[in-house]
Design a protein around this motif. Structure first.
Motif, short mmCIF file in Angstrom:
data_model
loop_
_atom_site.label_atom_id
_atom_site.label_comp_id
_atom_site.label_asym_id
_atom_site.label_seq_id
_atom_site.Cartn_x
_atom_site.Cartn_y
_atom_site.Cartn_z
N SER A 119 1.01 -1.19 -0.13
CA SER A 119 0.18 -0.13 -0.09
C SER A 119 0.80 1.34 0.10
O SER A 119 2.03 1.16 0.30
N THR A 120 0.47 2.44 -0.30
CA THR A 120 1.05 3.73 -0.23
C THR A 120 1.78 4.01 1.10
O THR A 120 2.87 4.45 1.21
N ALA A 121 0.87 3.55 1.97
CA ALA A 121 1.36 3.90 3.49
C ALA A 121 2.50 2.85 3.79
O ALA A 121 3.41 3.37 4.29
N GLN A 183 6.17 5.26 -16.91
CA GLN A 183 4.94 4.85 -16.52
C GLN A 183 3.77 5.81 -16.74
O GLN A 183 2.73 5.40 -16.76
N PHE A 184 4.04 7.11 -16.93
CA PHE A 184 2.97 8.12 -17.10
C PHE A 184 3.32 8.60 -18.73
O PHE A 184 4.18 9.55 -18.55
N GLN A 185 2.74 8.24 -19.48
CA GLN A 185 3.01 9.08 -20.98
C GLN A 185 2.02 10.06 -21.37
O GLN A 185 1.23 9.86 -22.62
N ASP A 207 4.24 16.69 -7.80
CA ASP A 207 5.55 17.14 -7.73
C ASP A 207 6.41 16.01 -7.23
O ASP A 207 7.53 16.09 -6.95
N CYS A 208 5.57 15.09 -7.11
CA CYS A 208 6.27 13.61 -6.44
C CYS A 208 6.65 12.58 -7.63
O CYS A 208 5.68 12.40 -8.56
N SER A 209 7.61 11.80 -7.58
CA SER A 209 7.97 10.65 -8.28
C SER A 209 6.78 9.68 -7.79
O SER A 209 6.20 9.67 -6.64
N PRO A 210 6.31 8.52 -8.64
CA PRO A 210 5.14 7.60 -8.20
C PRO A 210 5.99 6.48 -7.54
O PRO A 210 7.11 6.41 -7.41
N MET A 211 5.09 5.60 -7.07
CA MET A 211 5.69 4.19 -6.44
C MET A 211 5.56 3.64 -7.96
O MET A 211 4.90 3.43 -8.70
N SER A 212 6.69 2.73 -8.04
CA SER A 212 6.87 2.07 -9.35
C SER A 212 7.71 0.52 -9.10
O SER A 212 8.31 0.40 -8.04
N LEU A 330 12.38 10.71 -13.11
CA LEU A 330 11.76 9.91 -12.15
C LEU A 330 10.26 10.36 -11.98
O LEU A 330 9.37 9.29 -11.73
N LYS A 331 9.97 11.55 -12.23
CA LYS A 331 8.67 12.16 -12.19
C LYS A 331 7.64 11.06 -13.19
O LYS A 331 6.69 11.08 -12.73
N ALA A 332 7.82 11.16 -14.50
CA ALA A 332 7.06 10.52 -15.29
C ALA A 332 7.51 9.14 -15.78
O ALA A 332 6.74 8.29 -16.23
#
Ligand code: COA
Length: 389
Positions: A119-121, A183-185, A207-212, A330-332
């Motif tokens: 989970s994100t947490a 991850q994000f196109q 503003d955040c990089s994602p979990m990947s 890292l962002k996208a």
């Protein structure tokens, strides 16, 4: 004579959400691609350096060096490198030094991370272990929190605001639109960034990089091996540097600079015999938008306090004076932490060889730089790549 280190082949999985895939599977896929790209047999590998940060948290799996080697079909001494988000950047550097020492001609480097099965947490708690447990984690600091402290202090000392940071995210999303490994196109707008749900002031979601999840690999060889085997290995790692800082932010004189990046960069520039002015294209560790700003200042591309406006001004865009994070960053592109430093080498090698989707924008580029950081840049690795033939 010290051997020149060539990048014979690179590979990486698409970055994104694939929670069912193990880190070993992802590294195996990246390594298979790197061997094919290199035209090198796994039996020729003499050493493996593999980056992974949170395997114990995400997969209850420690002792990952041999596991990674087996996944790559290699039987050779294999070591897991853990240096938080800089794990595979350090792995690359270890490979370079091994070949330069004359102890090996062929080294497999890279890394992998599985994150989205948590989970994100839980992922946030796992990542926070890269901060100072006694003083930071106990006080509730997470990485979005730590970097937001740096951003707010930067605004106070040098000016700038959320909108300046939003331009960093918009640029990196723009760069990723055609990158099928990202991850994000998708394009985003400044308005969308500013309107997004808040994560930790001043940061919103974008503003955040994602979990990947993802894996990356590179086959490094000595120049002699490349020549003997007639390899098409036109890109070399000509400079490498690494530095450390105090783990906790409160132990630093200033939190609006990243001296470990400046020191690692100077080491890498001296090693390669280049200056910041010689760099044509850079992949930097933009785990949060402010991190890109701090990176491009510490690397000597822009003066202190100047980095905040350059994305807005278009200077670091695909058609700017110094394209930064043409992969999407890292962002996208995504940030499976143990794979990130290796992925920067993969993307930069393709960029310089001319077979990256964004290569046309930098067709005259001969010098590329990668900057990979751990924690709040308590660890930093900088590598300089050059076209050598
Ligand atoms: N950028 C853009 N979109 C994002 C995103 C990001 N960073 N993170 C998640 N999303 C998207 C998801 O794709 C999903 O979209 P969908 O609904 O269209 O599928 C949506 O936002 C919700 O995703 P979810 O995973 O539930 O988000 P979340 O709120 O649980 O987590 C963050 C978002 C920013 C808190 C999380 O990505 C994070 O903690 N990032 C920082 C990671 C980090 O610290 N890395 C180490 C750096 S040192």
């Amino acid at each position: 004579m010290v051997s020149q280190v060539r990048v014979a082949g690179v590979g990486m999985t698409p970055f994104g959400k694939s929670p069912e895939r193990t880190a070993r599977e992802m590294f195996g896929d990246a390594a298979d691609e790197a061997f094919e790209d290199a035209g090198v047999d796994p039996d020729d590998v003499e050493e493996v350096f593999y980056g992974n940060f949170m395997g114990e948290f995400a997969e209850q799996q420690g002792h990952q060096g041999p596991l990674a080697a087996s996944a790559a079909g290699v039987r050779a001494p294999a070591t897991r490198i853990e240096s938080a988000c800089a794990s595979s950047g350090v792995a690359v550097r270890m490979g370079v030094e091994k070949i330069r020492s004359g102890a090996a001609d062929v080294v497999l480097v890279g890394g992998a991370e599985r994150m989205t099965n948590l989970s994100t947490a839980d992922g946030t708690a796992a990542l926070a272990a890269a901060a100072d447990a006694l003083y930071e984690i106990n006080a509730g600091v997470t990485f979005p929190g730590a970097y937001s402290l740096m951003a707010n202090r930067y605004f106070e000392e040098y000016g700038g605001d959320r909108e300046d940071l939003a331009h960093v995210a918009v640029k990196n999303h723009d760069h990723a639109v055609d990158n099928e490994l990202a991850q994000f196109q998708m394009e985003i707008t400044v308005e969308k960034v500013l309107d997004a749900v808040q994560v930790c002031s001043p940061f919103g979601l974008f503003d955040c990089s994602p979990m990947s999840d993802g894996g990356s690999a590179a086959v490094l060889v000595s120049e002699a091996f490349a020549e003997e085997h007639g390899l098409d290995a036109s890109v070399a790692i000509t400079g490498t540097g690494q530095a450390s800082d105090s783990l906790a932010l409160h132990d630093r004189e200033s939190i609006t600079g990243t001296p470990a990046a400046a020191e690692a960069a100077q080491m890498a520039y001296d090693d390669a015999g280049v200056t910041p002015d010689d760099v044509d294209v850079a992949e930097v560790h933009d785990c949060f938008t402010i991190a890109e700003v701090l990176a491009i200042e510490s690397l000597g591309f822009f003066g202190k306090g100047e980095g905040i406006t350059v994305a807005r001004e278009g200077k670091t865009a695909i058609d700017g004076e110094l394209p930064v994070n043409l992969s999407g960053g890292l962002k996208a592109k995504g940030h499976p932490v143990g794979a990130t430093g290796g992925a920067q080498i993969s993307e930069m090698t393709k960029m310089l060889r001319g077979d990256h989707v964004n290569s046309d924008a930098v067709s005259d580029a001969t010098v590329g730089l990668t900057h990979n950081a751990g924690g709040t840049v308590a660890s930093c690795v900088v590598n300089v790549l050059e076209v050598v033939e």
